[in-house]
Design a protein around this motif. Structure first.
Motif, PDB file in Angstrom:
ATOM      1  N   GLY A 124      19.664  30.754 -42.003  1.00 26.60           N
ATOM      2  CA  GLY A 124      19.663  31.015 -40.611  1.00 26.60           C
ATOM      3  C   GLY A 124      19.144  29.372 -40.054  1.00 26.60           C
ATOM      4  N   THR A 125      19.294  29.634 -38.431  1.00 27.94           N
ATOM      5  CA  THR A 125      19.223  28.720 -37.515  1.00 27.94           C
ATOM      6  C   THR A 125      17.310  28.808 -37.133  1.00 27.94           C
ATOM      7  OG1 THR A 125      19.921  29.625 -35.792  1.00 27.94           O
ATOM      8  CG2 THR A 125      21.419  28.308 -36.878  1.00 27.94           C
ATOM      9  N   ALA A 126      17.137  27.812 -36.179  1.00 30.58           N
ATOM     10  CA  ALA A 126      15.934  27.880 -35.835  1.00 30.58           C
ATOM     11  C   ALA A 126      15.632  27.216 -34.331  1.00 30.58           C
ATOM     12  CB  ALA A 126      14.698  27.706 -36.400  1.00 30.58           C
ATOM     13  N   VAL A 127      15.547  27.487 -33.194  1.00 26.34           N
ATOM     14  CA  VAL A 127      15.993  26.418 -32.196  1.00 26.34           C
ATOM     15  C   VAL A 127      14.633  26.206 -31.231  1.00 26.34           C
ATOM     16  CG1 VAL A 127      16.969  25.610 -29.813  1.00 26.34           C
ATOM     17  CG2 VAL A 127      17.856  27.533 -31.749  1.00 26.34           C
ATOM     18  N   VAL A 128      14.095  24.626 -31.667  1.00 24.15           N
ATOM     19  CA  VAL A 128      12.930  24.435 -30.776  1.00 24.15           C
ATOM     20  C   VAL A 128      13.004  25.176 -29.461  1.00 24.15           C
ATOM     21  CG1 VAL A 128      11.086  22.315 -30.821  1.00 24.15           C
ATOM     22  CG2 VAL A 128      12.837  22.017 -32.371  1.00 24.15           C
ATOM     23  N   SER A 129      11.871  25.926 -29.631  1.00 28.98           N
ATOM     24  CA  SER A 129      10.992  25.906 -28.635  1.00 28.98           C
ATOM     25  C   SER A 129       9.806  25.963 -27.832  1.00 28.98           C
ATOM     26  CB  SER A 129      11.514  27.773 -28.191  1.00 28.98           C
ATOM     27  OG  SER A 129      11.240  28.681 -26.856  1.00 28.98           O
ATOM     28  N   ASP A 130       9.029  26.135 -26.919  1.00 25.54           N
ATOM     29  CA  ASP A 130       7.819  26.287 -26.472  1.00 25.54           C
ATOM     30  C   ASP A 130       6.741  26.817 -27.264  1.00 25.54           C
ATOM     31  OD1 ASP A 130       5.818  24.404 -24.686  1.00 25.54           O
ATOM     32  OD2 ASP A 130       5.955  26.701 -22.990  1.00 25.54           O
ATOM     33  N   GLY A 131       6.104  26.200 -27.932  1.00 23.32           N
ATOM     34  CA  GLY A 131       4.876  26.326 -28.982  1.00 23.32           C
ATOM     35  C   GLY A 131       5.061  27.310 -30.294  1.00 23.32           C
ATOM     36  N   GLY A 132       6.866  27.150 -30.343  1.00 23.41           N
ATOM     37  CA  GLY A 132       7.227  27.116 -31.648  1.00 23.41           C
ATOM     38  C   GLY A 132       8.683  26.870 -31.556  1.00 23.41           C
ATOM     39  N   TYR A 133       9.824  28.248 -32.192  1.00 18.43           N
ATOM     40  CA  TYR A 133      11.426  28.219 -32.137  1.00 18.43           C
ATOM     41  C   TYR A 133      11.656  29.352 -32.033  1.00 18.43           C
ATOM     42  CZ  TYR A 133       9.287  24.830 -35.255  1.00 18.43           C
ATOM     43  OH  TYR A 133       8.815  23.494 -35.487  1.00 18.43           O
ATOM     44  N   ARG A 134      13.133  30.096 -31.686  1.00 19.31           N
ATOM     45  CA  ARG A 134      13.512  30.912 -31.989  1.00 19.31           C
ATOM     46  C   ARG A 134      14.671  31.213 -32.911  1.00 19.31           C
ATOM     47  NH1 ARG A 134      12.847  34.794 -27.996  1.00 19.31           N
ATOM     48  NH2 ARG A 134      11.136  33.708 -26.212  1.00 19.31           N
ATOM     49  N   VAL A 135      14.488  32.630 -33.813  1.00 19.25           N
ATOM     50  CA  VAL A 135      14.454  32.139 -35.698  1.00 19.25           C
ATOM     51  C   VAL A 135      15.664  33.484 -35.125  1.00 19.25           C
ATOM     52  CG1 VAL A 135      14.470  32.982 -37.699  1.00 19.25           C
ATOM     53  CG2 VAL A 135      12.318  31.540 -36.483  1.00 19.25           C
ATOM     54  N   SER A 136      16.681  33.112 -35.718  1.00 17.23           N
ATOM     55  CA  SER A 136      18.000  34.306 -35.991  1.00 17.23           C
ATOM     56  C   SER A 136      18.916  33.506 -37.034  1.00 17.23           C
ATOM     57  CB  SER A 136      19.781  33.657 -34.812  1.00 17.23           C
ATOM     58  OG  SER A 136      18.768  34.108 -33.116  1.00 17.23           O
ATOM     59  N   GLY A 137      19.462  34.947 -38.097  1.00 17.04           N
ATOM     60  CA  GLY A 137      20.146  34.749 -38.655  1.00 17.04           C
ATOM     61  C   GLY A 137      19.967  35.854 -40.070  1.00 17.04           C
ATOM     62  N   ARG A 138      20.929  35.983 -41.097  1.00 13.28           N
ATOM     63  CA  ARG A 138      20.866  36.918 -41.935  1.00 13.28           C
ATOM     64  C   ARG A 138      20.940  36.605 -43.573  1.00 13.28           C
ATOM     65  NH1 ARG A 138      25.323  41.780 -42.347  1.00 13.28           N
ATOM     66  NH2 ARG A 138      25.228  42.404 -44.217  1.00 13.28           N
ATOM     67  N   VAL A 203      18.265  40.701 -40.936  1.00 17.45           N
ATOM     68  CA  VAL A 203      18.920  40.062 -40.521  1.00 17.45           C
ATOM     69  C   VAL A 203      17.573  39.956 -38.912  1.00 17.45           C
ATOM     70  CG1 VAL A 203      20.589  40.775 -38.116  1.00 17.45           C
ATOM     71  CG2 VAL A 203      21.406  40.922 -40.261  1.00 17.45           C
ATOM     72  N   ILE A 204      17.656  38.834 -37.897  1.00 17.23           N
ATOM     73  CA  ILE A 204      16.968  38.263 -37.393  1.00 17.23           C
ATOM     74  C   ILE A 204      17.205  38.105 -36.343  1.00 17.23           C
ATOM     75  CG2 ILE A 204      15.112  37.246 -36.544  1.00 17.23           C
ATOM     76  CD1 ILE A 204      14.546  36.779 -39.729  1.00 17.23           C
ATOM     77  N   GLU A 205      17.110  38.457 -34.987  1.00 23.84           N
ATOM     78  CA  GLU A 205      18.118  37.831 -34.328  1.00 23.84           C
ATOM     79  C   GLU A 205      16.936  37.622 -32.581  1.00 23.84           C
ATOM     80  OE1 GLU A 205      20.586  41.281 -32.635  1.00 23.84           O
ATOM     81  OE2 GLU A 205      21.925  41.397 -34.212  1.00 23.84           O
ATOM     82  N   GLN A 206      16.716  36.285 -32.573  1.00 25.31           N
ATOM     83  CA  GLN A 206      16.466  35.465 -31.771  1.00 25.31           C
ATOM     84  C   GLN A 206      15.171  35.805 -31.283  1.00 25.31           C
ATOM     85  OE1 GLN A 206      17.678  33.368 -29.300  1.00 25.31           O
ATOM     86  NE2 GLN A 206      19.405  33.050 -30.549  1.00 25.31           N
ATOM     87  N   VAL A 207      14.607  35.822 -32.849  1.00 25.65           N
ATOM     88  CA  VAL A 207      12.721  36.416 -32.476  1.00 25.65           C
ATOM     89  C   VAL A 207      11.652  35.133 -32.660  1.00 25.65           C
ATOM     90  CG1 VAL A 207      11.286  37.082 -34.005  1.00 25.65           C
ATOM     91  CG2 VAL A 207      12.959  38.020 -33.912  1.00 25.65           C
ATOM     92  N   PHE A 208      11.293  35.403 -31.425  1.00 25.69           N
ATOM     93  CA  PHE A 208      10.061  33.729 -31.095  1.00 25.69           C
ATOM     94  C   PHE A 208       8.962  33.534 -32.348  1.00 25.69           C
ATOM     95  CE2 PHE A 208       6.088  31.806 -29.506  1.00 25.69           C
ATOM     96  CZ  PHE A 208       6.914  30.460 -29.359  1.00 25.69           C
ATOM     97  N   VAL A 209       9.291  32.829 -33.039  1.00 27.06           N
ATOM     98  CA  VAL A 209       8.097  32.573 -34.352  1.00 27.06           C
ATOM     99  C   VAL A 209       6.972  31.442 -33.458  1.00 27.06           C
ATOM    100  CG1 VAL A 209       8.075  31.832 -36.379  1.00 27.06           C
ATOM    101  CG2 VAL A 209       9.433  33.124 -35.659  1.00 27.06           C
ATOM    102  N   PRO A 210       5.607  31.598 -33.832  1.00 26.98           N
ATOM    103  CA  PRO A 210       4.378  30.556 -32.922  1.00 26.98           C
ATOM    104  C   PRO A 210       5.425  29.813 -34.250  1.00 26.98           C
ATOM    105  CG  PRO A 210       4.101  33.176 -32.827  1.00 26.98           C
ATOM    106  CD  PRO A 210       4.876  32.967 -33.597  1.00 26.98           C
ATOM    107  N   ALA A 211       4.483  28.773 -33.681  1.00 24.32           N
ATOM    108  CA  ALA A 211       4.751  27.305 -34.538  1.00 24.32           C
ATOM    109  C   ALA A 211       3.582  27.589 -35.769  1.00 24.32           C
ATOM    110  CB  ALA A 211       4.578  25.928 -33.899  1.00 24.32           C
ATOM    111  N   PRO A 212       2.571  28.093 -34.960  1.00 21.83           N
ATOM    112  CA  PRO A 212       1.578  28.223 -36.362  1.00 21.83           C
ATOM    113  C   PRO A 212       1.879  29.092 -37.595  1.00 21.83           C
ATOM    114  CG  PRO A 212       0.278  28.443 -34.827  1.00 21.83           C
ATOM    115  CD  PRO A 212       1.806  28.598 -34.327  1.00 21.83           C
ATOM    116  N   TYR A 213       2.858  29.637 -37.752  1.00 20.93           N
ATOM    117  CA  TYR A 213       3.977  30.648 -38.412  1.00 20.93           C
ATOM    118  C   TYR A 213       4.802  30.363 -39.085  1.00 20.93           C
ATOM    119  CZ  TYR A 213       0.463  34.168 -37.134  1.00 20.93           C
ATOM    120  OH  TYR A 213      -0.413  35.276 -36.389  1.00 20.93           O
ATOM    121  N   SER A 214       5.168  28.978 -39.514  1.00 23.92           N
ATOM    122  CA  SER A 214       5.785  28.034 -39.312  1.00 23.92           C
ATOM    123  C   SER A 214       5.371  26.794 -40.097  1.00 23.92           C
ATOM    124  CB  SER A 214       7.144  27.208 -39.437  1.00 23.92           C
ATOM    125  OG  SER A 214       6.708  26.678 -38.239  1.00 23.92           O
TER     126      SER A 214
END
Length: 398
Positions: A124-138, A203-214
């Motif tokens: 998958g890909t994780a794009v850095v976002s404010d306070g965490g990441y936007r995660v997508s992939g299969r 499958v995960i599509e553009q789910v925001f994951v807070p940084a502490p959960y990574s």
């Protein structure tokens, strides 16, 4: 020299013994439905089996490595798919050591019946976002995803359109935990072996994951959760997270040995006048299978315990000891498969019926040999280490 925590091991094996009729009784259902029976999952969760590696501070058992291997094998002896799902979900709490305290407590401590599943390959890909990441992939092979409450996945990290690199110049990989309600499951698990594991795609599509959960996943990852203080969480992660495949395979093979022993007491082969157990060729083949399983188990257990005691004594596990552990686990998987092959043939034509335990054991154990953790290429990786070269599988080093 420290030994296995016997009271803890006895308690867990006693729970497995109590659950054995339930696990055996639902094995056919699991194979038909391509997932474990909810009643089996519930009973395993109630017994705390999925929390073997969860810290005591979060309500788990915090077991030593060899205890984990032995319990996994005992369950796989009853049913390979159940043993596989226990190996997966039971090992996943180790990853909580690399999360922030609040995330570890949420994922592994709050719900005593919580279960996790996931995939460590960075699909998958994780794009850095404010306070965490936007995660997508299969991701494929998410064993037990249908009975899990959280899914983890690994991703390459991007700052905008630019892939982030680690200090070694390789792409940075991070691991993320996501509630099951934000994850899609794609029904893909149409297979021959370990059919009951429900190892579908997620499958995960553009789910925001807070940084502490990574957390970082790869070289340089270090435990940071304060709930994870035991030396268990400084042991080789790969040894508890992937190499118990050898224990699953040995359990499947031991189950086949049990079935073959029982069959030999009553079966009279076609064209013969005496029981199968009285046939000299059967005796030879049965003894060969026993030797394969017992010798592989003895070596694997010895190396697991040796590396654990080395960690306790010196704070580290040597490069050479890691090589031997990788080789012992790969050997256990291969030896178990060879033993099942022998037993399948020794049992005769009746082994080919779908109702035969040998038929499922044959398919299950060969499915286990295909997993990267102890697949044939790990012999090459271990061989490289034995002659002083870096392994093909770098996870064995941290």
């Amino acid at each position: 020299m420290p030994g296995v925590d016997a009271p803890q091991l006895d308690r867990l094996l006693s729970a497995v013994h109590i659950l054995s009729p339930l696990i055996r009784g639902h094995a056919d259902e699991a194979e038909r439905n391509r997932r474990l029976s909810p009643i089996v999952v519930g009973a395993l969760a109630e017994a705390g089996i999925f929390r073997m590696y969860t810290p005591r501070a979060l309500g788990g058992f915090e077991v030593e490595p060899l205890t984990f291997y032995r319990v996994v094998e005992a369950i796989a002896r009853l049913d390979g798919s159940t043993g596989w799902c226990v190996f997966i979900a039971g090992g996943n709490p180790l990853l909580g050591a690399y999360l922030a305290d609040e995330a570890s407590a949420e994922v592994f401590g709050r719900d005593p019946r919580g279960i996790t599943a996931g995939v460590v390959h960075p699909y998958g890909t994780a794009v850095v976002s404010d306070g965490g990441y936007r995660v997508s992939g299969r991701w494929s092979y998410a064993s037990g995803c249908q009975h899990s409450t959280w899914i983890f996945c690994c991703c390459n990290v991007f700052d905008g359109d630019r892939m982030r690199l680690a200090e070694n110049g390789e792409p940075e990989v991070r691991l993320f935990f996501i509630p099951i309600g934000q994850v899609g499951i794609v029904d893909t698990w149409e297979v021959s072996g370990l059919a009951g594991t429900g190892s579908h795609d997620v499958v995960i599509e553009q789910v925001f994951v807070p940084a502490p959960y990574s957390c970082l996943f790869g070289p340089g990852m270090r435990p940071r959760c304060t709930y994870y203080q035991s030396p268990v969480y400084r042991y080789i992660l790969y040894a508890s997270f992937a190499l118990p495949i050898g224990a699953v395979a040995l359990g499947i093979a031991q189950g086949a040995l049990d079935a073959c022993f029982d069959l030999a007491q009553s079966k009279i082969p076609g064209g013969r006048a005496t029981l199968l157990r009285e046939q000299p060729m059967f005796q030879v083949r049965f003894a060969e299978a026993v030797a394969l399983v017992r010798s592989a188990r003895a070596w694997l257990h010895a190396v697991v315990q040796h590396t654990w005691e080395s960690l306790l004594a010196t704070g580290e596990v040597s490069f050479e000891a890691r090589a031997e552990l990788l080789l012992a686990a790969a050997n256990a998987t291969r030896s178990a498969a060879s033993a099942v092959d022998i037993l399948y043939t020794a049992a005769g034509a009746s082994a080919n019926y779908r109702r035969s335990p040998f038929q499922r054991a044959l398919r299950d154990v060969h499915a286990a040999t295909q997993h990267l953790g102890t697949a044939p290429q790990q012999f090459e990786s271990a061989g490289r280490m034995l002659v002083g070269l870096q392994p093909l599988q770098p996870l064995i080093l941290f």
